[in-house]
Design a protein around this motif. Structure first.
Motif, PDB file in Angstrom:
ATOM      1  N   ASP A 189      -0.386  -5.469  14.036  1.00 45.92           N
ATOM      2  CA  ASP A 189       0.737  -4.674  13.516  1.00 45.92           C
ATOM      3  C   ASP A 189       1.335  -5.300  12.264  1.00 45.92           C
ATOM      4  O   ASP A 189       1.706  -4.591  11.324  1.00 45.92           O
ATOM      5  CB  ASP A 189       1.825  -4.532  14.583  1.00 45.92           C
TER       6      ASP A 189
ATOM      7  N   PHE B  70       1.598  -3.290   8.842  1.00 46.86           N
ATOM      8  CA  PHE B  70       2.912  -2.985   8.273  1.00 46.86           C
ATOM      9  C   PHE B  70       3.115  -3.678   6.923  1.00 46.86           C
ATOM     10  O   PHE B  70       3.880  -3.198   6.089  1.00 46.86           O
ATOM     11  CB  PHE B  70       4.025  -3.382   9.247  1.00 46.86           C
TER      12      PHE B  70
ATOM     13  N   ALA C 261       1.203  -1.225   4.687  1.00 50.73           N
ATOM     14  CA  ALA C 261       1.935   0.047   4.579  1.00 50.73           C
ATOM     15  C   ALA C 261       3.301  -0.148   3.931  1.00 50.73           C
ATOM     16  O   ALA C 261       3.770   0.714   3.188  1.00 50.73           O
ATOM     17  CB  ALA C 261       2.098   0.668   5.969  1.00 50.73           C
ATOM     18  N   GLY C 262       3.924  -1.297   4.195  1.00 53.25           N
ATOM     19  CA  GLY C 262       5.253  -1.551   3.649  1.00 53.25           C
ATOM     20  C   GLY C 262       5.273  -1.594   2.135  1.00 53.25           C
ATOM     21  O   GLY C 262       6.186  -1.055   1.493  1.00 53.25           O
TER      22      GLY C 262
ATOM     23  N   TYR D 135       1.842   7.780   5.580  1.00 50.20           N
ATOM     24  CA  TYR D 135       2.126   6.408   6.018  1.00 50.20           C
ATOM     25  C   TYR D 135       3.353   6.350   6.919  1.00 50.20           C
ATOM     26  O   TYR D 135       3.434   5.521   7.831  1.00 50.20           O
ATOM     27  CB  TYR D 135       2.310   5.489   4.805  1.00 50.20           C
ATOM     28  N   GLY D 136       4.327   7.225   6.665  1.00 48.12           N
ATOM     29  CA  GLY D 136       5.513   7.279   7.518  1.00 48.12           C
ATOM     30  C   GLY D 136       5.163   7.692   8.935  1.00 48.12           C
ATOM     31  O   GLY D 136       5.591   7.069   9.904  1.00 48.12           O
TER      32      GLY D 136
ATOM     33  N   SER E 151       3.095   4.967  10.700  1.00 47.31           N
ATOM     34  CA  SER E 151       3.922   3.844  11.143  1.00 47.31           C
ATOM     35  C   SER E 151       4.601   4.156  12.470  1.00 47.31           C
ATOM     36  O   SER E 151       4.673   3.307  13.371  1.00 47.31           O
ATOM     37  CB  SER E 151       4.977   3.513  10.084  1.00 47.31           C
TER      38      SER E 151
ATOM     39  N   ILE F 247       1.975   4.016  15.261  1.00 47.90           N
ATOM     40  CA  ILE F 247       1.611   2.629  15.570  1.00 47.90           C
ATOM     41  C   ILE F 247       2.682   1.966  16.428  1.00 47.90           C
ATOM     42  O   ILE F 247       2.383   1.261  17.399  1.00 47.90           O
ATOM     43  CB  ILE F 247       1.394   1.828  14.269  1.00 47.90           C
ATOM     44  N   VAL F 248       3.947   2.205  16.077  1.00 42.73           N
ATOM     45  CA  VAL F 248       5.055   1.619  16.847  1.00 42.73           C
ATOM     46  C   VAL F 248       5.040   2.136  18.284  1.00 42.73           C
ATOM     47  O   VAL F 248       5.189   1.370  19.247  1.00 42.73           O
ATOM     48  CB  VAL F 248       6.403   1.927  16.172  1.00 42.73           C
TER      49      VAL F 248
END
Length: 212
Positions: free
Chosen positions: A42, A46, A49-50, A73-74, A77, A80-81
């Motif tokens: 992760d 991230f 992606a960040g 990407y939003g 994310s 994934i979370v």
């Protein structure tokens, strides 16, 4: 005895069976190891992606319309979370169940400073529960060692270095709640979490071996 063997019925020696809570403990450790892997993966995802999202948000602030990449990407994310929460929840529940039964098992031989229900309650307190687990682990290991000595059995050495690591990292995580930007380097925070999880695995392994 001969007739039992000839008939194919051999009774299993109860002393050779694995205690149920030992199995619970090893399963909890498996899921904690899974969490370490999930955290590492992760963090990499991230980080990638960040950087992309940061550029997209900057573009939005300059008046640019939302791009498909930003939405993609939003959403990724969020997914994934949500997926990552599954092993965390499983590991937490299995850990609490194992620890509760470990306290209950030890109380057959000595008193303990924490009740089986109490250790579960404390673990539901965010961050603070990590600090309290230091005292729970220390008490449980010392009680097990006392039991071994009284029964004239060889006691495993208490892993005080792992206990101190849990104590120090738990205090740092608590400080992180109140001090703004205490961990300016995300890698350091990630490293501390991995060390903390490794400390849990080491101590849990010793407690499980003592139970066994």
């Amino acid at each position: 005895m001969t007739s039992e063997i000839n008939s194919g019925k051999i009774e299993k020696d109860p002393s050779l069976t694995t205690p149920e809570n030992v199995t619970r403990g090893w399963k909890a450790i498996f899921w904690i190891k899974t969490i370490i892997a999930v955290i590492i993966v992760d963090s990499i995802l991230f980080e990638i992606a960040g950087n992309i999202l940061y550029r997209e948000v900057e573009a939005l602030s300059n008046g640019a319309p939302p791009s498909f990449q930003l939405l993609l990407y939003g959403c990724a994310s969020i997914v994934i979370v949500l997926i990552s929460c599954i092993p965390f929840c499983i590991a937490f529940l299995k850990f609490c169940r194992w620890l509760s039964y470990a306290e209950r098992a030890q109380r057959r031989f000595t008193k303990t400073n924490f009740s089986p229900l109490g250790v579960v309650f404390f673990n539901f307190i965010p961050i603070i529960g990590l600090l309290i687990n230091y005292f729970i682990f220390k008490d449980l290991l010392q009680r097990q060692t006392t039991t071994f000595i009284h029964r004239k059995l060889e006691a495993r050495p208490i892993p005080y270095s792992a206990l101190r690591a849990i104590l120090i990292i738990s205090i740092l995580e608590i400080i992180n709640l109140f001090v703004s930007n205490f961990f300016t380097i995300r890698f350091l925070n990630l490293l501390l979490i991995i060390i903390l999880a490794s400390g849990y695995i080491r101590i849990m392994s010793d407690i499980i071996m003592n139970e066994q």
